[in-house]
Design an enzyme around this catalytic site. Structure first.
Site, short mmCIF file in Angstrom:
data_model
loop_
_atom_site.label_atom_id
_atom_site.label_comp_id
_atom_site.label_asym_id
_atom_site.label_seq_id
_atom_site.Cartn_x
_atom_site.Cartn_y
_atom_site.Cartn_z
N LEU A 15 0.93 -1.11 0.15
CA LEU A 15 0.14 0.01 -0.03
C LEU A 15 0.91 1.22 -0.02
O LEU A 15 0.60 2.41 -0.51
CB LEU A 15 -0.87 0.03 1.25
CG LEU A 15 -1.98 -1.27 1.36
CD1 LEU A 15 -2.68 -1.06 2.60
CD2 LEU A 15 -2.76 -1.10 0.16
N GLY A 16 1.96 1.10 0.46
CA GLY A 16 3.02 2.35 0.59
C GLY A 16 4.21 2.06 1.30
O GLY A 16 4.33 0.84 1.93
N GLY A 18 7.72 3.55 3.33
CA GLY A 18 8.33 4.77 4.12
C GLY A 18 9.87 4.43 4.62
O GLY A 18 10.11 3.31 4.46
N SER A 19 10.23 5.55 5.33
CA SER A 19 11.64 5.25 5.92
C SER A 19 11.66 4.43 6.95
O SER A 19 12.82 3.74 7.20
CB SER A 19 12.14 6.66 6.48
OG SER A 19 11.13 7.18 7.40
N ALA A 20 10.49 4.06 7.64
CA ALA A 20 10.52 2.90 8.50
C ALA A 20 10.32 1.46 8.13
O ALA A 20 10.50 0.67 8.75
CB ALA A 20 9.44 3.33 9.65
N THR A 22 7.38 -0.89 5.15
CA THR A 22 6.67 -0.94 3.96
C THR A 22 5.22 -1.28 4.65
O THR A 22 4.96 -2.12 5.60
CB THR A 22 6.96 -2.01 3.16
OG1 THR A 22 8.30 -1.63 2.57
CG2 THR A 22 5.82 -2.13 1.90
N VAL A 23 4.01 -0.77 4.00
CA VAL A 23 2.89 -0.94 4.57
C VAL A 23 2.09 -1.88 3.46
O VAL A 23 2.08 -1.69 2.42
CB VAL A 23 1.81 0.30 4.80
CG1 VAL A 23 0.59 -0.14 5.37
CG2 VAL A 23 2.63 0.97 5.86
N LYS A 36 2.25 -3.21 8.84
CA LYS A 36 3.38 -2.45 8.68
C LYS A 36 4.65 -3.48 8.79
O LYS A 36 5.22 -3.64 10.12
CB LYS A 36 3.28 -1.27 9.51
CG LYS A 36 4.54 -0.45 9.28
CD LYS A 36 4.34 1.07 9.67
CE LYS A 36 5.35 2.13 9.26
NZ LYS A 36 4.96 3.61 9.56
N ASP A 130 4.75 11.82 16.98
CA ASP A 130 4.98 12.14 15.28
C ASP A 130 3.54 12.54 14.77
O ASP A 130 3.36 12.03 13.68
CB ASP A 130 5.57 10.98 14.66
CG ASP A 130 6.42 11.38 13.27
OD1 ASP A 130 6.68 12.57 13.30
OD2 ASP A 130 6.48 10.58 12.43
#
Length: 422
Positions: A15-16, A18-20, A22-23, A36, A130
Site C-alpha cells: 500500500l505504501g 516509508g523510511s521505517a 513498508t505497509v 506495517k 509524530d
C-alpha cells in the site's frame, strides 16, 4: 506477490513505503488488515526487538474510535511487523495536497477527532511523538461529520518510540518531522504528552492556512523558528479559535492544553464555524532560498547542513529528512527525522526576517523578495517624481526671473526700483 508474516498473516499487496518500512494489505484470521513491516536492519537490532516486545501490551490495549488499533505485533525471523486495522480511506496529507486548505468547520472537526484519540492514548501513558497529516487517516466509508468531514483516526502509535532507541538516537539526535516538532524537542528535552498537543495545533494551523506556522526553507531554519519565533496571526478566524491555537503552540509545555480540553473546546466552536469558507490567505513566499543561504553564510545553519539529505538545496516546501541516510521520502511520506540538536548559539538567531507571516491573498509578505521589489519600485517612482518636481520648480523660477528682467520699471539698473517722490 504474497508473503507470510508470522504464522497467522499473509501480505498480498504493498500500500505504501516509508523510511521505517513498508505497509501491506494483508489477511488475518479475522479478515483484512494493514501490516506495517519494518525494515530488515531494524528487525536485526536486538535492542529494538526487545523494546518492540515490551511495547506490545500497551499498544495492543489502545482501542479508541479515533485510533487505528494495533491488533498484533509479529517477531518472526527477519520480520518485525505491526498488524493494524485496515482503514478504507486516505491520509490527511493527500487531502491537503488536493484541496490545499479546508473550511474551518471541517478542519476543526478533524482535529477534534484526533484530540479525542490522543486523550485516550495519553491516559494510557502513550505519547505519539509524530503527529502530522501523514499519520492521520480519513475513514471514507463512515458517515460524514461537521462540514462534510470524514472521521479521523491517528495511526503509527509507537513507531517513533520503537525506532528511538538509545543506541540509534543519542542525546544529540532528534526524532520527529521538523514542521511539527515542539520547541522542547528541538532543545533536547524528553518528550511529554504536550509535544503531541503542539504538533496537533500545527496540523490545525496547516489545515486552515495551507501551510505550517514555522515551516519552509532549510530544516535548520525550521527548527530555529520553533524555539525563537511567535506564531503569526491568521486573518479571518474567530478570536476564540485563534486563542486556542496560540495556547497550544505555546513555547512552554505547561502552558498548553490537555488533549481532552482541546477536543472539548474545538467541538464547542463548531456551531460558530458552520458555513464559513476556507481562509483566503497566501503562503509566505520568497524566503526559502534566502534562509538556506543565510544559514550557510551566518554559521547558524551548521546543524541543518548536517541534517539535509544528499542533493537537498534547502528550497523544499517541507524540511523532511529521512531517518536512513540517503533514503528518499516516498508515497506515504513516512519521514521520521534524525538530526543533531542545535547548540544554544545556533538557536539564538532570532527572527531576523525569517518569520512566515500570513497575509491577505495577493499581498507580498513583509521582508520577502516580492515586498522588497515592490518597495524598490515605489522608491524609484518617488525619486523620479521628486526629480520632475524639482525640474518643474526650476523652470518656473527661471521664467519668473526672466519676466522681471524684461519688464523692470524706469531707466535705472535692471532690478532697481525708482526712488520715491518726496
Amino acid at each position: 506477490m504474497a508473503r507470510k508474516i508470522g504464522s497467522r498473516y499473509t501480505a498480498h499487496q504493498i500500500l505504501g513505503r516509508g523510511s521505517a518500512g513498508t505497509v501491506w494489505l494483508g489477511e488475518g484470521p479475522d479478515g483484512p488488515v494493514a501490516v506495517k513491516l519494518l525494515r530488515e536492519d531494524l528487525a536485526s537490532d536486538e535492542e529494538l526487538v526487545g523494546r518492540f516486545v515490551q511495547e506490545r501490551t500497551a499498544l495492543l490495549g489502545l482501542e479508541h474510535p479515533n485510533v487505528v488499533s494495533v491488533r498484533d505485533l509479529v517477531v518472526d525471523g527477519n520480520d518485525l511487523a505491526l498488524v493494524m486495522d485496515l482503514v478504507r480511506g486516505t491520509d490527511l496529507r493527500t487531502r491537503l495536497d488536493r484541496d490545499r486548505r479546508l473550511a474551518p468547520e471541517a478542519a476543526v472537526a478533524i482535529v477534534a477527532d484526533v484530540a479525542d484519540g490522543l486523550a485516550a492514548a495519553h491516559a494510557a501513558g502513550i505519547i505519539h511523538r509524530d503527529v502530522k497529516p501523514e499519520n492521520i487517516l480519513l475513514d471514507m466509508q463512515g458517515p460524514l461529520g461537521p462540514g462534510g468531514s470524514h472521521r479521523a483516526l491517528l495511526t503509527d502509535f509507537g513507531v517513533a518510540k520503537l525506532i528511538d532507541t538509545p543506541k540509534r538516537t543519542r542525546a544529540t539526535k532528534i526524532i520527529g518531522t521538523p514542521d511539527y516538532l515542539a520547541p522542547e524537542i528541538v532543545e533536547g528535552l524528553p518528550p511529554r504528552a504536550s509535544v503531541d498537543i503542539y504538533a496537533l495545533a500545527t496540523v490545525l494551523y496547516e489545515l486552515l492556512a495551507g501551510f505550517t506556522p514555522f515551516g519552509g526553507g532549510h530544516p535548520g531554519a525550521v527548527l530555529r523558528r520553533h524555539v525563537t519565533e511567535s506564531v503569526a496571526p491568521l486573518p479571518g478566524i474567530p478570536d476564540e479559535l485563534w486563542q486556542l491555537l496560540v495556547q497550544c503552540l505555546a513555547k512552554a509545555p505547561a502552558s498548553r492544553l490537555r488533549a481532552s480540553e482541546v477536543a472539548a473546546r474545538l467541538r464547542e466552536q463548531l456551531p460558530t464555524l458552520a458555513g464559513m469558507p476556507p481562509l483566503d490567505v497566501d503562503e509566505p513566499d520568497g524566503e526559502a532560498a534566502e534562509e538556506a543561504e543565510g544559514a550557510r553564510t551566518t554559521g547558524r545553519g551548521e546543524a541543518a547542513e548536517e541534517a539535509a539529505p544528499a542533493g537537498s538545496d534547502g528550497r523544499g516546501r517541507r524540511g523532511s529528512v529521512s531517518l536512513v541516510p540517503g533514503a528518499q521520502p516516498d508515497s506515504n511520506r513516512d519521514t521520521h527525522t534524525s538530526m543533531r540538536v542545535p547548540a544554544p548559539d545556533e538557536l539564538a538567531g532570532g527572527a531576523h526576517g525569517t518569520a512566515r507571516v500570513p497575509r491577505a491573498a495577493g499581498a507580498p509578505r513583509p521582508g520577502s523578495a516580492r515586498n522588497r521589489a515592490a518597495t524598490r519600485r515605489r522608491r524609484i517612482v518617488v525619486g523620479v517624481a521628486a526629480v520632475v518636481l524639482v525640474a518643474v520648480a526650476g523652470v518656473g523660477t527661471w521664467a519668473a526671473t526672466a519676466g522681471d528682467d524684461e519688464g523692470g520699471s524706469g531707466p535705472g539698473e535692471p532690478g532697481n526700483s525708482a526712488p520715491a517722490a518726496p
